[in-house]
Design a protein around this motif. Structure first.
Motif, PDB file in Angstrom:
ATOM      1  N   LEU A 113       0.839  -1.120   0.135  1.00 31.43           N
ATOM      2  CA  LEU A 113       0.164   0.088  -0.028  1.00 31.43           C
ATOM      3  C   LEU A 113       0.803   1.013  -0.115  1.00 31.43           C
ATOM      4  CD1 LEU A 113      -2.753   1.654   0.185  1.00 31.43           C
ATOM      5  CD2 LEU A 113      -2.487   1.416   2.558  1.00 31.43           C
ATOM      6  N   ILE A 139      -5.052  -3.149   8.370  1.00 32.47           N
ATOM      7  CA  ILE A 139      -4.371  -2.748   7.229  1.00 32.47           C
ATOM      8  C   ILE A 139      -3.070  -3.183   7.072  1.00 32.47           C
ATOM      9  CG2 ILE A 139      -4.032  -0.931   5.598  1.00 32.47           C
ATOM     10  CD1 ILE A 139      -6.668   0.594   6.350  1.00 32.47           C
ATOM     11  N   TYR A 143      -1.094  -5.413   4.394  1.00 36.68           N
ATOM     12  CA  TYR A 143      -0.207  -4.558   3.443  1.00 36.68           C
ATOM     13  C   TYR A 143       1.251  -4.246   3.957  1.00 36.68           C
ATOM     14  CZ  TYR A 143      -4.151  -3.885   0.483  1.00 36.68           C
ATOM     15  OH  TYR A 143      -5.481  -4.202  -0.394  1.00 36.68           O
ATOM     16  N   THR A 230      -1.910  -0.607  -5.526  1.00 40.35           N
ATOM     17  CA  THR A 230      -2.887  -0.176  -4.387  1.00 40.35           C
ATOM     18  C   THR A 230      -2.166   1.173  -3.764  1.00 40.35           C
ATOM     19  OG1 THR A 230      -3.148  -2.402  -3.934  1.00 40.35           O
ATOM     20  CG2 THR A 230      -4.012  -0.896  -2.278  1.00 40.35           C
ATOM     21  N   LEU A 232      -2.870   5.200  -1.569  1.00 41.00           N
ATOM     22  CA  LEU A 232      -3.823   5.883  -0.879  1.00 41.00           C
ATOM     23  C   LEU A 232      -3.156   7.260  -0.848  1.00 41.00           C
ATOM     24  CD1 LEU A 232      -5.620   6.983   1.603  1.00 41.00           C
ATOM     25  CD2 LEU A 232      -3.937   6.276   3.023  1.00 41.00           C
ATOM     26  N   ARG A 254      -6.327  -1.111  -6.489  1.00 46.67           N
ATOM     27  CA  ARG A 254      -7.153  -0.313  -5.602  1.00 46.67           C
ATOM     28  C   ARG A 254      -6.712   1.019  -5.503  1.00 46.67           C
ATOM     29  NH1 ARG A 254      -8.225  -5.391  -1.292  1.00 46.67           N
ATOM     30  NH2 ARG A 254      -9.447  -6.499  -3.075  1.00 46.67           N
ATOM     31  N   VAL A 256      -7.416   4.821  -2.999  1.00 41.67           N
ATOM     32  CA  VAL A 256      -8.086   5.731  -2.046  1.00 41.67           C
ATOM     33  C   VAL A 256      -7.611   7.210  -2.312  1.00 41.67           C
ATOM     34  CG1 VAL A 256      -8.756   6.150   0.402  1.00 41.67           C
ATOM     35  CG2 VAL A 256      -8.204   3.800  -0.445  1.00 41.67           C
ATOM     36  N   GLU A 502     -11.451   0.164   5.367  1.00 40.80           N
ATOM     37  CA  GLU A 502     -10.924  -1.370   5.809  1.00 40.80           C
ATOM     38  C   GLU A 502     -11.563  -2.291   4.916  1.00 40.80           C
ATOM     39  OE1 GLU A 502     -11.463  -2.424   9.780  1.00 40.80           O
ATOM     40  OE2 GLU A 502      -9.576  -1.200  10.379  1.00 40.80           O
ATOM     41  N   TYR A 504     -12.972  -1.727   1.742  1.00 40.02           N
ATOM     42  CA  TYR A 504     -12.194  -1.598   0.619  1.00 40.02           C
ATOM     43  C   TYR A 504     -10.905  -1.956   0.448  1.00 40.02           C
ATOM     44  CZ  TYR A 504     -10.596   0.843  -3.756  1.00 40.02           C
ATOM     45  OH  TYR A 504      -9.951   0.998  -4.947  1.00 40.02           O
ATOM     46  N   LEU A 505     -10.055  -1.488   1.507  1.00 39.30           N
ATOM     47  CA  LEU A 505      -8.686  -2.121   1.112  1.00 39.30           C
ATOM     48  C   LEU A 505      -8.418  -3.450   1.275  1.00 39.30           C
ATOM     49  CD1 LEU A 505      -6.609   0.762   2.647  1.00 39.30           C
ATOM     50  CD2 LEU A 505      -6.606   0.102   0.291  1.00 39.30           C
TER      51      LEU A 505
END
Length: 534
Positions: A113, A139, A143, A230, A232, A254, A256, A502, A504-505
């Motif tokens: 992540l 998380i 990750y 992934t 954020l 993914r 965010v 959470e 989602y990830l």
């Protein structure tokens, strides 16, 4: 400006309605060239072969032993992937693999992540430490938490525009409604700063921009051994994250977007800054109203108007006699601006203002003074902030346009308007060529589901930006924290927001197109300390 319990960093400053368009020659290209696309593929392939040699982090980073550091090599100019290379510093903590609710149960690792906290100009090197917080343990179990310093930041080909030893100029006045003479001084200072950036960085200056930040992110992905990213992104990180999704949709696993800035090309960046200044006035009023509700603690008045008058009195006093010889009105405003970003600082800031008006300047000096040991980092952050935003898009080049728009705005939003102008004004006199912003888009089925998180009263990234990003990214979900204004809400105190994060990830689940969470409780007042007994 830095991370609190939630992962967030302030975007620079941001906007109004009318401005004179920059000349057509100001934009050098409206879309990435084929050479840049090929160069990114070449750099990513090389990074995938090399990987990252993680080892002990530099001592000055002050990171715990559980965090390991390395570097990733990227081209300065993606159109010339075999030309000059720069190194980006990267940090990582491995997935724990342990369920925080049941230590005997193992958790499947889901890869890396990667986080960017915003800015432009903020470093994500400390992100792996978030795994120690309760809100992040689930998380962090699944990750590897990866942070990095974007190009120009920290040890990643650092950018500088002036001598850090002269960067802090306090105590200084910075009037709310500046005179013409004061404006002329700030225009001269902006021109000098833009000139310094060009002289110190040379031809490299043009390569510090959001499109290159997105390309660098793809190289970091490849170096980590991830086929798909992934990510954020917080604040400004949402903008180049959106550029990434537009440029490399097949590379997204993914994403965010936390505290999303408006990606509309017409907003980048002059208008976004005008909008931000207007939004800060509302958020500042939220803070004043909170202080007034706790008049029994702070004694600054029972209405927002009375507290605002106390703040004006403090500015007037500091203009005549800087607190501790270090804090003038400009330093006060910069410190109090943080109350517009994060409501968890409200008690501390209200206490400092109250104590100062009652004769004790020490808490305010501690809060607002400029520390020389932080000057180099602050100057570096501002240099990268300006290089990226000034390079990204055309800006008005006529001071009369800035003066007109912000004079109008300051009549109804005096708190942040002119401070925002002085931060961004070097972009009017920038020496490097400007880009035309990329049109952020993703049609239905082009991206996997993405998650947008937004506080309804966020001032640094006004809520309409999240709505615009949601509209532009088909298949995205928007989670709104209602009647709340902290800038960045991922992993913060709102349990409802964190459940969506959470889900989602960890599971790839989203709650449909829209979801909302009630605001978390506002902070409790912090009383004045009692004098020590004699």
């Amino acid at each position: 400006m830095r991370t609190t319990a939630a992962v967030h960093v302030a975007v620079g400053s941001v906007l109004l309605t009318t401005w004179a368009a920059a000349p057509a020659s100001a934009g050098t290209h409206a879309a990435p060239s084929a050479a840049e696309l090929r160069g990114t593929a070449v750099a990513a392939a090389r990074a995938a072969d090399r990987g990252i040699d993680f080892g002990a982090c530099p001592a000055e980073q002050q990171l715990p032993g559980t965090v390991r550091c390395g570097t990733v090599r990227v081209p300065l100019d993606y159109a010339r992937p075999n030309g000059k290379q720069i190194r980006l510093t990267v940090s990582r903590s491995r997935a724990t693999g342990k369920d925080p609710d049941n230590s005997k149960r193992k958790v499947r690792r889901q890869g890396s992540l990667v986080h960017n906290p915003g800015g432009p100009g903020a470093s994500g090197m400390y992100f792996p430490m978030m795994g120690a917080l309760p809100e992040w343990k689930r998380i962090a179990a699944a990750y590897d938490l990866v942070g990095y310093a974007p190009r120009g930041v920290g040890r990643s080909a650092p950018l500088s525009c002036t001598d850090p030893g002269t960067f802090f100029k306090g105590p200084s006045k910075a009037p709310v409604h500046p005179s013409e003479a004061y404006k002329r001084k700030r225009v001269a200072r902006a021109k000098a700063y833009a000139r310094g950036c060009a002289e110190r960085a040379g031809d490299a200056l043009r390569h510090y921009n959001s499109l290159n930040n997105a390309r660098d992110l793809d190289v970091v992905r490849a170096a980590l051994g991830e086929n798909r990213l992934t990510f954020l992104g917080s604040s400004y990180g949402t903008y180049f994250g959106a550029l990434y999704a537009t440029l490399f949709p097949s590379h997204v696993r993914r994403m965010v977007f936390d505290a999303a800035v408006d990606p509309d090309p017409k907003q980048i960046w002059y208008r976004n800054n005008l909008d931000q200044s207007a939004a800060f006035e509302h958020r500042w009023t939220d803070f004043l109203a909170w202080v007034a509700r706790h008049d029994d603690t702070y004694g600054l008045g029972g209405t927002a108007r009375e507290v605002r008058a106390g703040y004006a009195e403090a500015r007037a006093r500091l203009a005549k006699n800087p607190a501790g010889g270090k804090v003038g009105p400009e330093q006060l405003q910069a410190a109090m601006l943080q109350a517009g970003y994060y409501d968890d600082v409200w008690p501390h800031h209200a206490r400092a203002l109250s104590a100062y008006l009652k004769g004790d300047a020490a808490p305010l000096v501690e809060l607002a003074q400029e520390y020389p040991e932080a000057a180099a980092e602050a100057e570096n952050a501002r240099a990268v902030y300006l290089a990226v935003e000034c390079n990204d898009a055309p800006w008005p080049t006529d001071w009369a346009v800035w003066d007109r728009d912000n004079t109008r705005l300051a009549r109804r939003a005096p708190f942040e308007t002119w401070a925002n102008v002085w931060t961004n004004l070097p972009c009017a006199y920038w020496k490097a060529p400007r880009q035309q912003p990329l049109d952020v888009r993703a049609g239905r089925g082009e991206l996997p589901p993405t998650l947008i998180l937004a506080a309804e009263r966020d001032a640094a990234a006004p809520y309409h930006g999240a709505l615009e990003l949601h509209r532009r990214l088909a298949g995205s979900t928007l989670v709104t924290e209602r009647d709340a204004g902290s800038h960045g809400i991922a992993g913060g105190p709102n349990a409802c927001v964190n459940r969506h994060l959470e889900a989602y990830l960890l599971e790839g689940r989203v709650p449909g197109r829209h979801a909302s969470c009630a605001a978390h409780a506002q902070p409790k007042p912090q009383p004045q300390p009692r004098p020590a007994a004699a």
